[in-house]
Design a protein around this motif. Structure first.
Motif, PDB file in Angstrom:
ATOM      1  N   PRO A 158      15.124  50.827 -66.330  1.00 58.27           N
ATOM      2  CA  PRO A 158      14.611  52.179 -66.186  1.00 58.27           C
ATOM      3  C   PRO A 158      13.723  52.357 -64.960  1.00 58.27           C
ATOM      4  O   PRO A 158      13.387  53.476 -64.605  1.00 58.27           O
ATOM      5  CB  PRO A 158      13.800  52.398 -67.470  1.00 58.27           C
ATOM      6  CG  PRO A 158      14.318  51.385 -68.421  1.00 58.27           C
ATOM      7  CD  PRO A 158      14.697  50.214 -67.561  1.00 58.27           C
ATOM      8  N   GLY A 159      13.308  51.259 -64.347  1.00 60.06           N
ATOM      9  CA  GLY A 159      12.539  51.346 -63.120  1.00 60.06           C
ATOM     10  C   GLY A 159      13.453  51.346 -61.918  1.00 60.06           C
ATOM     11  O   GLY A 159      14.616  51.711 -61.982  1.00 60.06           O
ATOM     12  N   SER A 160      12.952  50.905 -60.792  1.00 62.08           N
ATOM     13  CA  SER A 160      13.701  50.994 -59.547  1.00 62.08           C
ATOM     14  C   SER A 160      14.452  49.715 -59.219  1.00 62.08           C
ATOM     15  O   SER A 160      15.220  49.672 -58.273  1.00 62.08           O
ATOM     16  CB  SER A 160      12.739  51.313 -58.397  1.00 62.08           C
ATOM     17  OG  SER A 160      11.740  50.319 -58.292  1.00 62.08           O
ATOM     18  N   SER A 161      14.223  48.637 -59.982  1.00 65.24           N
ATOM     19  CA  SER A 161      14.853  47.357 -59.684  1.00 65.24           C
ATOM     20  C   SER A 161      16.008  47.101 -60.632  1.00 65.24           C
ATOM     21  O   SER A 161      16.282  47.851 -61.541  1.00 65.24           O
ATOM     22  CB  SER A 161      13.830  46.231 -59.797  1.00 65.24           C
ATOM     23  OG  SER A 161      13.325  46.165 -61.107  1.00 65.24           O
ATOM     24  N   CYS A 218       6.517  55.740 -71.469  1.00 66.75           N
ATOM     25  CA  CYS A 218       6.532  54.916 -72.673  1.00 66.75           C
ATOM     26  C   CYS A 218       7.960  54.470 -72.994  1.00 66.75           C
ATOM     27  O   CYS A 218       8.205  53.299 -73.328  1.00 66.75           O
ATOM     28  CB  CYS A 218       5.949  55.704 -73.842  1.00 66.75           C
ATOM     29  SG  CYS A 218       5.806  54.760 -75.366  1.00 66.75           S
ATOM     30  N   THR A 219       8.900  55.389 -72.867  1.00 66.14           N
ATOM     31  CA  THR A 219      10.307  55.061 -73.110  1.00 66.14           C
ATOM     32  C   THR A 219      10.804  54.047 -72.087  1.00 66.14           C
ATOM     33  O   THR A 219      11.509  53.086 -72.419  1.00 66.14           O
ATOM     34  CB  THR A 219      11.163  56.335 -73.056  1.00 66.14           C
ATOM     35  OG1 THR A 219      10.706  57.244 -74.060  1.00 66.14           O
ATOM     36  CG2 THR A 219      12.630  56.024 -73.285  1.00 66.14           C
ATOM     37  N   LYS A 220      10.421  54.242 -70.843  1.00 64.41           N
ATOM     38  CA  LYS A 220      10.796  53.303 -69.777  1.00 64.41           C
ATOM     39  C   LYS A 220      10.289  51.901 -70.095  1.00 64.41           C
ATOM     40  O   LYS A 220      11.041  50.917 -69.995  1.00 64.41           O
ATOM     41  CB  LYS A 220      10.232  53.793 -68.450  1.00 64.41           C
ATOM     42  CG  LYS A 220      10.332  52.804 -67.299  1.00 64.41           C
ATOM     43  CD  LYS A 220       9.604  53.331 -66.065  1.00 64.41           C
ATOM     44  CE  LYS A 220       9.501  52.272 -64.981  1.00 64.41           C
ATOM     45  NZ  LYS A 220       8.767  52.759 -63.799  1.00 64.41           N
ATOM     46  N   ALA A 221       9.021  51.779 -70.485  1.00 68.53           N
ATOM     47  CA  ALA A 221       8.440  50.471 -70.792  1.00 68.53           C
ATOM     48  C   ALA A 221       9.150  49.817 -71.976  1.00 68.53           C
ATOM     49  O   ALA A 221       9.404  48.609 -71.975  1.00 68.53           O
ATOM     50  CB  ALA A 221       6.951  50.606 -71.088  1.00 68.53           C
TER      51      ALA A 221
END
Length: 360
Positions: free
Chosen positions: A32-35, A263-266
């Motif tokens: 969900p992040g950029s990596s 929160c969902t991303k984490a």
């Protein structure tokens, strides 16, 4: 007699098989992040996993199901709760009744839906739990016992969040590290310390792939729940509706918060991360979004509501807030699995105001 598959699963079986076949070709997908991140598959070696979300009709479960269905396919994520769902919920994907106090039924759900991972959100929050301690003990502790036993029996990955409420007045408050003294003063906090320790025990004793994050107060444009940090949700709804808000915390009460998309991303990052990225002695991580006081939130909101009126009348929730961290130290999460938040206070306030303004 052969057990009949659920209707949604029979109708879409060819689609699910096709989706799984295509997805197994690669073990790396975007996080969900950029990596990008190398992922571990489920116990059978298939990708995508099939996920059961308990307590799914709250803001956390519904939003997580939406994002996971984009990643794994609609029919691979089963939302569950004890309440009758809306037609919209039913139209979005599979839904099942799941009482976490009924362990036999939990086993049947895992078997019938061929579940690989469980996300356990069923719990009574801080303020509600203090009003009904007996029920909180049943749902938060007995229900969790059932879930972790089911995961052990079927070799499932288990994600169950913890909370800032797992800390207490003797914990350092600014910043609060991952590993420190934890002596909470609410049944919600006590039950979450139990979640952390029992999850670790089952990981070391039985190999259950337990993962947890200590969530700050989770904020969104949705209806507020029963948490102490929910003043920061109530205030938007009341000010838009009446122009006024009576805050149940002092204006200088600093608490850690996180916007729902972060929160969902984490959660997804922690759920999908390869086991090798976790610290060898840590199954529960702090995650920090933003920390602010009611006064700082009001100052930011005045950019959109210059005439808003706010008064402060602390109630019993102030005593709870005074035992919680002001800032969580999430250095380990950022170092071990590249966690980072996207929303600061101005960006969050702007988005919530825009969403609520469209809905009124």
């Amino acid at each position: 007699m052969q057990l009949m598959k659920p209707l949604w699963r029979r109708i879409s079986s060819q689609l699910v098989v096709s989706f799984r076949s295509q997805s197994r070709a690669s073990s790396t997908i975007s996080d969900p992040g950029s990596s990008t991140r190398t992922l571990v598959s489920n116990a059978e070696g298939d990708w995508p996993p099939r996920v059961l979300i308990t307590g799914g009709l709250g803001q956390l479960g519904s939003n997580l199901a939406k994002e996971l269905r984009k990643r794994y396919g609609v029919n691979n994520v089963v939302l569950s709760d004890i309440m009758k769902p809306t037609q919209k919920i039913l139209a979005n994907g599979p839904y099942a009744y799941a009482d976490v106090l009924d362990v036999k039924h939990l086993h049947s759900l895992v078997v019938n839906y061929n579940i690989d991972w469980v996300v356990h959100f069923s719990a009574l929050l801080s303020a509600i739990g203090e009003k009904d301690v007996t029920r909180a003990l049943k749902v938060n502790i007995e229900g969790y016992h059932n879930i972790v036993e089911v995961c052990k029996s079927h070799n499932l990955r288990l994600f169950c969040p913890s909370t800032i409420g797992a800390f207490g007045p003797s914990s350092p408050r600014n910043p609060t590290p991952d590993v420190t003294i934890q002596r909470p003063r609410t049944i919600y906090g006590v039950s979450k310390v139990h979640v952390e320790l029992l999850g670790e025990y089952y990981y070391y004793k039985y190999g259950v792939d337990f993962r947890s994050l200590r969530f700050p107060g989770v904020l969104s444009a949705g209806a507020p729940g029963g948490g102490t940090t929910d003043y920061a949700v109530h205030i938007f709804h009341d000010v838009i509706r009446t122009g006024e808000y009576k805050c149940f915390l002092r204006e200088d009460t600093r608490l850690p918060m996180i916007y729902l998309p972060d929160c969902t991303k984490a959660t997804i990052m922690a759920l999908e991360a390869h086991p090798s990225v976790f610290h060898p002695e840590m199954r529960t991580y702090n995650i920090q979004g933003i920390s602010f006081t009611p006064a700082e939130l009001v100052e930011e909101m005045r950019k959109y509501f210059p005439n808003m009126k706010v008064t402060y009348e602390p109630d019993e929730r102030q005593a709870i807030a005074d035992t919680w961290p002001e800032v969580l130290d999430d250095t380990n999460a950022r170092a071990d699995w590249n966690w980072s938040h996207d929303y600061d206070l101005p960006k969050m306030v702007k988005e919530i105001v825009e969403k609520l303004s469209k809905s009124t």
